[in-house]
Design a protein around this motif. Sequence first.
Motif, mmCIF file in Angstrom:
data_model
loop_
_atom_site.group_PDB
_atom_site.id
_atom_site.type_symbol
_atom_site.label_atom_id
_atom_site.label_comp_id
_atom_site.label_asym_id
_atom_site.label_seq_id
_atom_site.Cartn_x
_atom_site.Cartn_y
_atom_site.Cartn_z
ATOM 1 N N THR A 153 -60.878 1.533 17.873
ATOM 2 C CA THR A 153 -60.084 0.504 18.554
ATOM 3 C C THR A 153 -58.644 0.531 18.054
ATOM 4 O OG1 THR A 153 -62.061 -0.869 18.826
ATOM 5 C CG2 THR A 153 -59.927 -1.972 19.020
ATOM 6 N N GLU A 154 -58.472 0.625 16.749
ATOM 7 C CA GLU A 154 -57.130 0.654 16.159
ATOM 8 C C GLU A 154 -56.356 1.897 16.607
ATOM 9 O OE1 GLU A 154 -55.008 0.851 11.733
ATOM 10 O OE2 GLU A 154 -57.176 0.582 11.872
ATOM 11 N N ALA A 155 -57.020 3.050 16.588
ATOM 12 C CA ALA A 155 -56.351 4.293 16.974
ATOM 13 C C ALA A 155 -55.973 4.287 18.450
ATOM 14 C CB ALA A 155 -57.246 5.489 16.661
ATOM 15 N N LEU A 156 -56.884 3.837 19.317
ATOM 16 C CA LEU A 156 -56.585 3.813 20.745
ATOM 17 C C LEU A 156 -55.442 2.850 21.034
ATOM 18 C CD1 LEU A 156 -57.175 4.833 23.565
ATOM 19 C CD2 LEU A 156 -58.930 3.051 23.773
ATOM 20 N N LYS A 157 -55.414 1.721 20.361
ATOM 21 C CA LYS A 157 -54.316 0.770 20.540
ATOM 22 C C LYS A 157 -52.976 1.427 20.220
ATOM 23 C CE LYS A 157 -52.666 -3.745 19.215
ATOM 24 N NZ LYS A 157 -51.931 -4.236 18.124
ATOM 25 N N ALA A 158 -52.912 2.138 19.108
ATOM 26 C CA ALA A 158 -51.656 2.778 18.697
ATOM 27 C C ALA A 158 -51.225 3.859 19.679
ATOM 28 C CB ALA A 158 -51.816 3.372 17.296
ATOM 29 N N VAL A 159 -52.164 4.644 20.178
ATOM 30 C CA VAL A 159 -51.830 5.733 21.097
ATOM 31 C C VAL A 159 -51.428 5.191 22.465
ATOM 32 C CG1 VAL A 159 -52.797 7.730 22.315
ATOM 33 C CG2 VAL A 159 -53.126 7.490 19.861
ATOM 34 N N ILE A 160 -52.108 4.161 22.939
ATOM 35 C CA ILE A 160 -51.717 3.537 24.211
ATOM 36 C C ILE A 160 -50.309 2.968 24.092
ATOM 37 C CG2 ILE A 160 -52.144 1.536 25.707
ATOM 38 C CD1 ILE A 160 -55.142 2.097 25.394
ATOM 39 N N ASP A 161 -50.044 2.276 23.005
ATOM 40 C CA ASP A 161 -48.713 1.713 22.789
ATOM 41 C C ASP A 161 -47.654 2.813 22.769
ATOM 42 O OD1 ASP A 161 -47.161 -0.802 22.062
ATOM 43 O OD2 ASP A 161 -46.603 0.533 20.418
ATOM 44 N N PHE A 162 -47.925 3.894 22.076
ATOM 45 C CA PHE A 162 -46.998 5.020 22.010
ATOM 46 C C PHE A 162 -46.766 5.609 23.407
ATOM 47 C CE2 PHE A 162 -45.916 9.488 21.487
ATOM 48 C CZ PHE A 162 -44.886 9.421 20.564
ATOM 49 N N GLY A 163 -47.836 5.800 24.161
ATOM 50 C CA GLY A 163 -47.720 6.372 25.498
ATOM 51 C C GLY A 163 -46.871 5.533 26.430
ATOM 52 N N PHE A 164 -47.076 4.237 26.402
ATOM 53 C CA PHE A 164 -46.343 3.360 27.310
ATOM 54 C C PHE A 164 -44.931 3.046 26.820
ATOM 55 C CE2 PHE A 164 -50.605 1.590 28.912
ATOM 56 C CZ PHE A 164 -50.611 2.460 29.989
ATOM 57 N N ARG A 165 -44.773 2.770 25.554
ATOM 58 C CA ARG A 165 -43.472 2.331 25.039
ATOM 59 C C ARG A 165 -42.533 3.475 24.665
ATOM 60 N NH1 ARG A 165 -43.508 -3.108 24.571
ATOM 61 N NH2 ARG A 165 -45.519 -4.118 24.338
ATOM 62 N N ARG A 166 -43.069 4.563 24.168
ATOM 63 C CA ARG A 166 -42.211 5.669 23.727
ATOM 64 C C ARG A 166 -42.097 6.791 24.750
ATOM 65 N NH1 ARG A 166 -41.729 5.584 17.864
ATOM 66 N NH2 ARG A 166 -41.564 3.370 17.432
ATOM 67 N N MET A 167 -43.200 7.035 25.471
ATOM 68 C CA MET A 167 -43.209 8.154 26.412
ATOM 69 C C MET A 167 -43.012 7.706 27.860
ATOM 70 S SD MET A 167 -46.255 10.462 24.799
ATOM 71 C CE MET A 167 -45.818 11.862 25.806
ATOM 72 N N ASN A 168 -43.052 6.403 28.092
ATOM 73 C CA ASN A 168 -42.887 5.825 29.419
ATOM 74 C C ASN A 168 -43.916 6.355 30.422
ATOM 75 O OD1 ASN A 168 -41.617 3.911 31.041
ATOM 76 N ND2 ASN A 168 -40.299 5.448 31.968
ATOM 77 N N VAL A 169 -45.154 6.529 29.971
ATOM 78 C CA VAL A 169 -46.247 6.957 30.835
ATOM 79 C C VAL A 169 -46.545 5.836 31.828
ATOM 80 C CG1 VAL A 169 -48.714 7.526 30.833
ATOM 81 C CG2 VAL A 169 -47.215 8.499 29.099
ATOM 82 N N HIS A 170 -46.880 6.200 33.050
ATOM 83 C CA HIS A 170 -47.199 5.212 34.089
ATOM 84 C C HIS A 170 -48.637 4.696 33.959
ATOM 85 C CE1 HIS A 170 -47.373 3.209 37.945
ATOM 86 N NE2 HIS A 170 -48.428 3.925 38.254
ATOM 87 N N LYS A 171 -49.583 5.633 33.746
ATOM 88 C CA LYS A 171 -50.997 5.263 33.655
ATOM 89 C C LYS A 171 -51.693 6.151 32.638
ATOM 90 C CE LYS A 171 -55.267 4.848 36.299
ATOM 91 N NZ LYS A 171 -55.917 4.960 37.602
ATOM 92 N N ILE A 172 -52.599 5.535 31.878
ATOM 93 C CA ILE A 172 -53.436 6.268 30.932
ATOM 94 C C ILE A 172 -54.882 6.092 31.368
ATOM 95 C CG2 ILE A 172 -54.212 6.476 28.541
ATOM 96 C CD1 ILE A 172 -51.447 5.414 27.673
ATOM 97 N N SER A 173 -55.581 7.200 31.503
ATOM 98 C CA SER A 173 -56.989 7.191 31.897
ATOM 99 C C SER A 173 -57.850 7.733 30.766
ATOM 100 C CB SER A 173 -57.204 8.065 33.135
ATOM 101 O OG SER A 173 -56.477 7.585 34.233
ATOM 102 N N ALA A 174 -59.127 7.372 30.785
ATOM 103 C CA ALA A 174 -60.086 7.873 29.803
ATOM 104 C C ALA A 174 -61.474 7.839 30.433
ATOM 105 C CB ALA A 174 -60.062 7.016 28.543
ATOM 106 N N ALA A 175 -62.364 8.620 29.881
ATOM 107 C CA ALA A 175 -63.747 8.637 30.365
ATOM 108 C C ALA A 175 -64.682 8.712 29.172
ATOM 109 C CB ALA A 175 -63.972 9.835 31.285
ATOM 110 N N HIS A 176 -65.890 8.173 29.364
ATOM 111 C CA HIS A 176 -66.910 8.311 28.324
ATOM 112 C C HIS A 176 -68.260 8.585 28.960
ATOM 113 C CE1 HIS A 176 -69.172 4.500 28.686
ATOM 114 N NE2 HIS A 176 -68.018 3.964 29.026
ATOM 115 N N ASN A 177 -69.045 9.346 28.245
ATOM 116 C CA ASN A 177 -70.409 9.648 28.638
ATOM 117 C C ASN A 177 -71.176 8.323 28.716
ATOM 118 O OD1 ASN A 177 -73.182 10.284 28.448
ATOM 119 N ND2 ASN A 177 -72.773 12.130 27.264
#
Length: 116
Positions: free
Chosen positions: A42-66
């Motif tokens: 949870t902590e790692a995903l929070k940090a990476v999502i924040d980085f993607g949106f705030r630093r990289m200006n990504v529009h959408k982040i997707s993920a999948a799980h079995n």
Amino acid sequence: MELKTSGELIGAIDLFHFDGLTDNCEVGYSIGYKWWNKGYGTEALKAVIDFGFRRMNVHKISAAHNLDNPASGKIMLKNGMEQEGTIKHMIRNAKHQYKDCALYGLLQEEYRKKGK
């Protein structure tokens, strides 16, 4: 991913499959069994999502799980991602069995509205 206290490697997380036309990408992560259910995912995903949106200006982040791993979906939900559907036979395991996966997504605008 590494433990803050010791620097021990416990897993990996990455943004990948960047689409230059849509500014969308995917996130994937894996954590060693010994460290499951301790909040590290949870902590790692929070940090990476924040980085993607705030630093990289990504529009959408997707993920999948079995579907055999609902705990991974809980990590995604805790970080504001929403289940968007299921993809049949998305992956094949080491035993050559096809597995269905739940697909999640989060838009930057939703992330910012939620104040994440």
